[in-house]
Each structure stands twice: as C-alpha cells, then as structure tokens.
Write an enzyme that holds these catalytic residues in place. Structure first.
Site, mmCIF file in Angstrom:
data_model
loop_
_atom_site.group_PDB
_atom_site.id
_atom_site.type_symbol
_atom_site.label_atom_id
_atom_site.label_comp_id
_atom_site.label_asym_id
_atom_site.label_seq_id
_atom_site.Cartn_x
_atom_site.Cartn_y
_atom_site.Cartn_z
ATOM 1 N N HIS A 94 46.380 14.286 -23.277
ATOM 2 C CA HIS A 94 44.603 14.240 -22.901
ATOM 3 C C HIS A 94 44.492 12.568 -23.148
ATOM 4 C CE1 HIS A 94 41.228 13.781 -24.895
ATOM 5 N NE2 HIS A 94 40.627 13.423 -25.849
ATOM 6 N N SER A 95 45.422 11.659 -23.512
ATOM 7 C CA SER A 95 45.305 10.472 -23.457
ATOM 8 C C SER A 95 46.183 9.678 -23.856
ATOM 9 C CB SER A 95 44.019 9.463 -24.067
ATOM 10 O OG SER A 95 44.023 9.797 -25.497
ATOM 11 N N SER A 107 31.951 8.384 -25.556
ATOM 12 C CA SER A 107 32.966 8.406 -25.706
ATOM 13 C C SER A 107 32.219 10.182 -26.566
ATOM 14 C CB SER A 107 33.612 7.994 -27.131
ATOM 15 O OG SER A 107 33.649 6.489 -26.823
ATOM 16 N N GLU A 109 51.412 3.996 -16.572
ATOM 17 C CA GLU A 109 52.524 2.838 -17.368
ATOM 18 C C GLU A 109 52.221 1.512 -18.383
ATOM 19 O OE1 GLU A 109 55.673 3.643 -17.472
ATOM 20 O OE2 GLU A 109 54.786 5.719 -16.563
#
Lengths: 400, 482
Positions: free
Chosen positions: B374-375, B245, B159
């Site tokens: 996923h993101s 990453s 959020e």
C-alpha cells in the site's frame, strides 16, 4: 424519512417566527426598516447579479424558495443553473461545491441548519479550509457556507447547537456572525467577495426581526470589513462582548443596567475568526471589567478565547475576574421551560455585569467552588441575600 | 422505494431541457430521447430497469451504437406488454410503474458477472474482432516510455525511502497502464482530480522527474512549498489538482469541477480516480448520484486493484465490483481490463467523447492488481501470499504486455528498451541528488497561503519566530533559509 422530520420541524419553527414583514417599510421619519431575511435575500441577489460566477446550492433553496425563505425569488430570477436544489446529502453537495470552487466558481452553500454541516465537516475543514495552504496557493476556495446556527425555539438538541467555536478553531476559515440587517447585508456581501472560505452563521430567530437601516447600507456596493467588531453602545463601566442574538439581549441588559447606574459598553463581535482582539482589548482597558455572552456550550467556547486574549494583552487593566455567560452544559432540552433555562437570558447578563462591577456577590457552593451558573433557580434563591448584603455594604461604604 | 418528490412543474422543466439537448445530440442517441418524448417521462425512469440483459454491447462489438441498441430493444419490450389486468401501469411520482402479481426480488448477484473489456491478450497480441480506438506509433511509443519511466521512478523512490532519504512513498506498480493510457486519452484541458496512485497522469502531462523529486524531498522548488508528505503532487499548469490524503473526497470535487465546466460551456471534462476501497465512502455515492442528476461531464475511473491496504474486495463490498453500481445511480458504466493499455485508452477516449458531447457522467471500473505494498508503511506479505504478488508482478505486468504489442508492430526494439531504461535511471538518480541537496523552503512559507492575504496575527507570529531563531540559532537546522 428525514425529509419528513425536517419538514415538520420547519413547520413548527415557522409558526414561532414572526410573520415576514415586507422588505422596506418607510415610516414618516426617514429611517427605513429591513428584516434580516430581506437583508440576506437582497445581498445574495445583488452579488449574483454582479458576478456570474456566484451560484447557490442547498436543500430547498430553489423551488421551495428556501427553507427559511432566504433565497426567495432567486430561482425565478437566475434559473436552475445558478440556484441548485440538491439531493439530501450534505457531504455530497459540500464536496461538489468545493470542487466547483477549486475550478474557480463562487458557490454559496446553504445548510438547512449548521447542525447538518457536521455531516459535511470533513469537506469544510479538510477540503475547503486547508486547500490553499496544502496546495501552496495553487487552489483557492472562494466558497461561502451559510445557514442558521445556534438555538431556535423548541427544536431540540440536534437542531440547536452553536458551531462558532468549532469552525473558529480552524486556520484557513473565516467565521462571521451577523446580528442585525446591516451586519447581514454587509458581511454576506463581504463573504461572497472574499477569496477565502467563509462560514457565515446566521440565526433563525433573527430572520424575522426588523432593524432600521440607512441608505448607505442599501447601496449595492455596501460591504463591511471582515475582522472588525462594532461597538453597538458606548459605555464606561463594563464591557459586554457578544455575537449574534446575544447582542440584542446584551443591549437590553444595558438598558436595565443604566437604571442602576452602570453604563455598559456593548460590543457586537461580527467576526469570530479573525477575532477583533484590539477592539475588545481597547474597550477593556477603558472599562476594566468584562462580561462575555454566548448561547453556545461553555467549554472551549468563544468566551474562553476572549478571556484568554484579554488576559494575554490587558491583564493589568482588569479590575475584576472576567464573567463568562454561556449556554448550559447540556444538550438542548425540548420543553419550553427547560429550554429557557438552558440559554442565557437578559437577567443573567444583568447579574453578571453587576458581579463584574462588584455590585453583587459571587455565589459559593458548600465546597467553596464559585458558581457562575446560568440556571435561574440559583439566582432566584440568592436574590434576596444579594439585596440584603448589597444594602449592608452600601451602608458600610457610606459610613466610611 | 425511492420516489422523487418533485412537482409537475419540475418534470416539465426537465422535459424542456431534454428537448433542448436532443437537438445537439448525435444521431445515435436520438432514438432514446425520441422514445422518451413519446412516452412523456416513462422511458427516462423505466428504461434502465427494463434493459434487456442479453444485449451486452461489448459482445456485439458495436461500441459506438451502444445507446441505439439498448433503447430500441427497450422500446419494443415496453410496447409489447398486453394491456391485461395483470399489467397495469400507474404513474407514481418518479415514473410509471408496471405491476406484477409475481413476487420477484431482484437478485443480489447477477447470474453472470459483468464482462470485462479487453483488446490485447496476456501476451500482448491483439484479440481478433476486437473493437478499439486506433493509436498512432508516436502515441503508442510515448505511452510505453511513460509506463516504463513510471516503473523505474517508483522503484528508485521506494529505495530512496528505504534508505531514509525521503520519509514516505507509495508505488503504482501494476497500475501503470491505467495511469498512462487514461492520461493519453484525455486532453490537456481536462481537469484531473486524483487520489494518490496516479502520478503517471502527471508524468504524461509533462511533470519532470526533477519536479517529482522536489516534491518528495520537500525542498524550496517544490510547488507545494514543502507543506505536504511525499507523493502529494499538485500542479495548476498541468490541470492536476493537488493530492489530498482523505479518501474519496476528490470524487464530489470532480463533479463540482465538471458542473463548472458545463456552466462555462468548455470543451473539457473532469476526471477523477479512486480505488475499490474508496467506493465504500459516502462521498462516492453522493458524487455519482449528483453527477447523474446534474448531467455533469465527469469520468469516474475506479482502480479496482483488489486491496484496500489489507482489506480484500470480498470484505469491502458484496456487489459485482464497481461498474454495476454506476447503473444503480443512472450512470453509464463499463468494466475494463486495467492491465490492457490499449483497452484502457479506447475506453477512456470513448468515455470522454460521451461525457463532453452528451453531458453525462461515465464510470470506468479498471480491474487490476496492486503489486506493490500500500505504501512504505506497509508490508503486504503479512496479509497476502508472496507468490500471489510475484505472479501478478511477472505474469501480468501491464508494461511488458504493452511492450510486446508495440514490438509486434515494429515500433520498439530491445535496443530502444535498454537505452530508455538506462537513460531514465541516470536522470532519476541525478534528479534525486539535486533535490536532496537543494535548500528547504524558507521560514516565511510557514505562514503564507493560510488565507489569501497574510492576516496581522500570522505576521506577528512570523516576527516572533524570527526573533526566537535570532536569539537561539543553534536550536535551528542550518538548511532552513531565513
């Protein structure tokens, strides 16, 4: 299958390498000789015995005694836990070595040639070079990547590229290029002891070459500082900056230039990253003329970086445009005559130095574009003209 | 066919090392090695291929005697081959190979799919006759609290990203059991090399909510000194390597770390996590191969959650999932229900014992579902049906499932539940407020840690930056300290 191809390549190139000389050959004079191969071997041996965290990894480093025999005898001395023969996967074993370095060991990873390091380059850059920064100092990577780099003899395009410029572009890495045995010993020891990741670019054709070596260099605590270039030959008319094999060629060129009255200063860079900008600039401020020499492709190369750093710091001191000698901008051809034309030769360095000293003219094409080509044919055609014009200019100057 | 091209000296050396190891082995594993010694190297290379497909140890229920059953079956099988001309054996480099006049291709798919180990049913009730590692009330309650905390943490940070307060976030919704249960089964000395969907492991080890918030906001208290995107946590003191990453690069790193642990003779293993997509990378294959060859104490945990961003597993690979690949590399593997916290705990606990005491890699395929996107840069309703996502979120929630189990045991109540949730919610909101208001890292942190010591050229650049900021202060943000 690739293993067989590489075996054949090795057999071929090993025929062209001079026979391995013994480690030390003492002459009637006190000066000792040592091959670069023996220098590297002794450096690895001493660092492994001094620190039990140091271990070797690579293809053929153990049982085969090293693809180029650099790691000869180390498996027998330190055992298979510290000298690891790896499966054929550069990406794999580089990743594994980086993981071991994260934990705190000090791996020395051998690439059979740096051409194969491209398969592992993600681990070298993204896992090794950047980790200390990305983890904010929590993960240091005391790893050394070593192996032969650049052109050998008759090995073709995929075995002849020089990677100095590629790795030197990356912050977080240190890039070293030894020339003689003293460089090899001192810089490899420094690299292994350094807490940062180091790319150590050797040269296959230099392995068998013998250089005189002092007792100080033979001492096990001998170490060279990383980031300092060495002035191999002092001079006052022109500065020639080179690294690795080209240092030898530059020294030969300097001998030839001396006969023509040009006293060249030859700088052996030793370290591409960090680049010893102050030594280069101090020398240029003294001689006012600069020639850079590298075997690698010209675009975005080490020579380009040297030109930029000299322009930034010593522009007013330059009396002539910088001459940049590099390999031809083509993938390395195989045929011996073509290969010879694709890499700089001593004559190219001599001519470049003379151009920098205004002792010969620039050659221009029909469209007026300045040609500083490496290709021999151009200079053969223009040699005669250069001589004629030079004689004329000399007469003019005498007349004035 | 890939034969090892090692000379005989190597094989003898390896044999010697096997003899050495067998003295340290638990009795259950002796049989395999004894039979190995009897048949020189034949058993070592052939045993896996001749493994009897019917003896799935999971169904037999004798979890700890897995090895013994396998090898005695194999031993008998091998001994029963008649020495007729149709069954000649020749010693190629790499092992003795039995000939056969029948041309039989190994099938590309097993007739039966690799079964999945689970202990709790969909309603969180213990399945009868299941074998699992007992969990104390304290650990079980801690596991549940952490799973619930992770859920709330993810929701609130997601959020926060949507409100523009942080730049990026990736949730772990649906995979809480994998995160927490695996972490609970490890010790603090075990080195964790994560991908990016395992913040629960860090949470279990004691990373505070404030520390999570600091990293996401990239403030001066961030252990990463503001150098990485959110969710790229890393903490030396929790033995949790900084998240990187690049996909699957962490897998060979874990093998290297495990090899180092073995060299140091430590009572610890390395654990690495990755998704189903990561198993397509070359690094996965090299790492598994290496781990098997170097006999490193590493646990590979694959979160097979069905999706790699928008790529479903049917487009990712055609093998029966991941566990069968372990077998191909000579790595002991198991497929586990990733949403069953108790099964995950048992599997990881047992795997750790095997990895550390037998010096072997273990591959665990935890089957689950990626409930979240996923993101925050992804909207998964674009490539999968929304009702599928909802079904997994509600009906297959691992947190609810585990809660039912601890409630059945009388270790949890509705009251404890509401207390926990509201407390965590408040703590999180407060942590976010504090993190948001904290100062950013100082300018000098731009230049440190590139190398061990700051080189002169970066010192010069820092000086130049400071001079520029002094000359043009209005061009620089006020909350970046000098």
């Amino acid at each position: 299958m690739l293993g067989i191809a590489r075996q054949k390549m090795l057999e071929q190139s090993s025929k062209m390498i001079r026979p391995v000389v013994s480690v030390l050959r003492s002459y009637s004079s006190a000066a000792k000789q040592m091959t670069v191969r023996a220098a590297l071997n002794s450096a690895l041996d001493e660092e492994m015995s001094a620190d039990s965290k140091v271990f070797l990894m690579g293809e053929e480093v153990g049982e085969y005694q090293g693809a180029y025999k650099i790691t000869k005898g180390l498996l027998d001395k330190y055992g298979p836990e510290r000298v690891l023969d790896t499966p054929i996967t550069e990406a794999g074993f580089t990743g594994i070595a980086v993981g071991a370095a994260y934990y705190g060991l000090k791996p020395v990873v051998e690439f059979m040639t740096f051409n194969f390091s491209m398969q592992a380059i993600d681990h070298i850059i993204n896992s090794a070079a950047k980790s200390n920064y990305m983890s904010a100092g929590q993960i240091s990577v005391p790893i050394v990547f070593r192996g032969p780099n650049g052109a050998a003899a008759g090995v073709g395009a995929q075995h002849s590229q020089c990677y100095a410029a590629w790795y030197a572009a990356c912050p977080g890495l240190k890039v070293l290029t030894p020339y003689n045995s003293e460089d090899a010993r001192g810089l490899l020891k420094a690299a292994i002891r350094d807490p940062d990741p180091v790319v150590f670019l050797e040269n296959e054709l230099l392995y068998g070459e013998s250089f005189p070596i002092s007792d100080e260099v033979l001492d096990s605590s001998f170490c060279l500082p990383i980031g300092k270039a060495k002035i191999e030959r002092k001079g006052k008319h022109v500065t020639i900056v080179a690294y690795s094999k080209m240092v030898g060629y530059s020294l030969q060129a300097a001998e030839i230039l001396e006969k023509d009255g040009i006293d060249a200063e030859v700088i052996n860079l030793r370290s591409i990253r960090p680049l010893d900008r102050s030594t280069i600039n101090n020398s240029v401020r003294k001689t006012n003329r600069l020639v850079t020499v590298e075997e690698a492709f010209p675009q975005h190369g080490v020579g380009a970086e040297i030109c930029a750093c000299v322009l930034e710091e010593s522009f007013a001191y330059l009396d002539a445009p910088v001459e940049r000698i590099a390999g031809a901008d083509v993938p390395m051809p195989y045929a011996a005559n073509l290969e010879r034309m694709a890499v700089p030769q001593v004559e190219d360095i001599v001519r470049a130095a003379k151009r920098a000293c205004y002792r010969s003219l620039q050659t221009f094409s029909n469209t007026g574009v300045k040609l500083n080509t490496v290709g021999r044919c151009w200079h053969q055609v223009n040699n005669k003209w250069e001589e004629i014009v030079r004689n004329f200019v000399t007469l003019l100057i005498q007349a004035l | 066919m890939a034969f090892c091209s090692r000379n005989s000296r190597n094989i003898i050396n390896n044999l010697k090392s096997k003899v050495g190891l067998s003295r340290l082995m638990k009795p259950s594993s002796d049989c395999c090695y004894t039979s190995c010694l009897n048949n020189t190297n034949r058993c070592r290379f052939l045993a896996p291929q001749l493994r009897n497909p019917d003896s799935h140890s999971q169904n037999k229920g004798h979890f700890f005697c897995f090895q013994r059953f396998q090898s005695t079956t194999t031993e008998q099988h091998f001994a029963s081959l008649p020495n007729g001309e149709h069954n000649q054996v020749l010693d190629f480099p790499g092992g003795n190979v039995v000939f056969s006049p029948e041309m039989q291709f190994l099938s590309e798919s097993p007739g039966v799919y690799n079964p999945c180990y689970r202990v709790l049913d969909d309603n969180g009730q213990l399945i009868s006759n299941s074998i699992f590692v007992q969990v104390s009330e304290e650990i079980a309650v801690k596991m549940y609290s952490n799973m619930a905390t992770l859920q709330i943490l993810d929701t609130i940070f997601y959020e926060a990203q949507r409100q523009g307060r942080i730049s990026f976030y990736a949730t772990t919704i649906g995979e809480e059991a994998i995160n927490i249960a695996s972490a609970a089964a490890l010790t603090a000395d075990d080195i964790v090399v994560p991908q990016y969907r395992e913040p629960g492991v860090l949470l279990w080890r004691g990373f505070t909510l404030q520390e999570f918030a600091n990293q996401c906001f990239g403030n001066k208290d961030d252990y990463g000194k503001g150098r990485q995107m959110p969710i790229h946590y890393g903490s030396n003191k929790h033995n949790y390597f900084t998240v990187s990453s690049t996909i699957a690069t962490q897998i060979p790193h874990a093998v290297g770390a495990a090899y180092s642990l073995k060299m140091d003779k430590r009572d610890a293993c390395a654990v690495t996590y990755f998704g189903d997509g990561g198993t397509s990378e070359g690094d996965f294959h090299a790492a598994l191969n290496f781990a098997a060859v170097t006999e490193s104490p590493v646990i590979f945990i694959c979160r097979n959650n069905g999706w790699a961003i928008s790529t479903p597993t049917s487009d990712q690979f055609r093998s029966d999932g991941i566990a069968v690949r372990g077998q191909a590399y000579g790595v002991r593997s198991i497929r586990v229900d990733g949403n069953d916290a108790l099964a995950m705990y048992s599997a990881v606990h047992t795997a750790r014992e095997m990895a550390v005491h037998e010096h072997r890699p273990i591959l665990i395929e935890a089957v689950t579902y990626r409930v979240g996107h996923h993101s925050t840069s992804d909207d998964s309703t674009k490539y999968r049906p929304a009702n599928e996502i909802e079904w997994w979120r509600m009906e297959r929630d691992p947190v609810t499932r585990f809660r039912k189990w601890i409630e059945t045991n009388g270790w949890w109540s509705g009251e404890a539940e509401s207390q926990l949730r509201s407390s965590i919610q408040n703590q999180l909101l407060q942590a976010i407020q504090i993190a948001e208001r904290a100062e950013k890292p100082p300018v000098k942190d731009l230049f440190t840690d590139v190398y061990d010591n700051i080189p002169w050229h970066l010192r010069e650049q820092e000086k130049m930056v400071r001079e520029t900021i002094n000359r043009h202060p209005k061009d620089y943000p006020a909350d970046v300290p000098f």
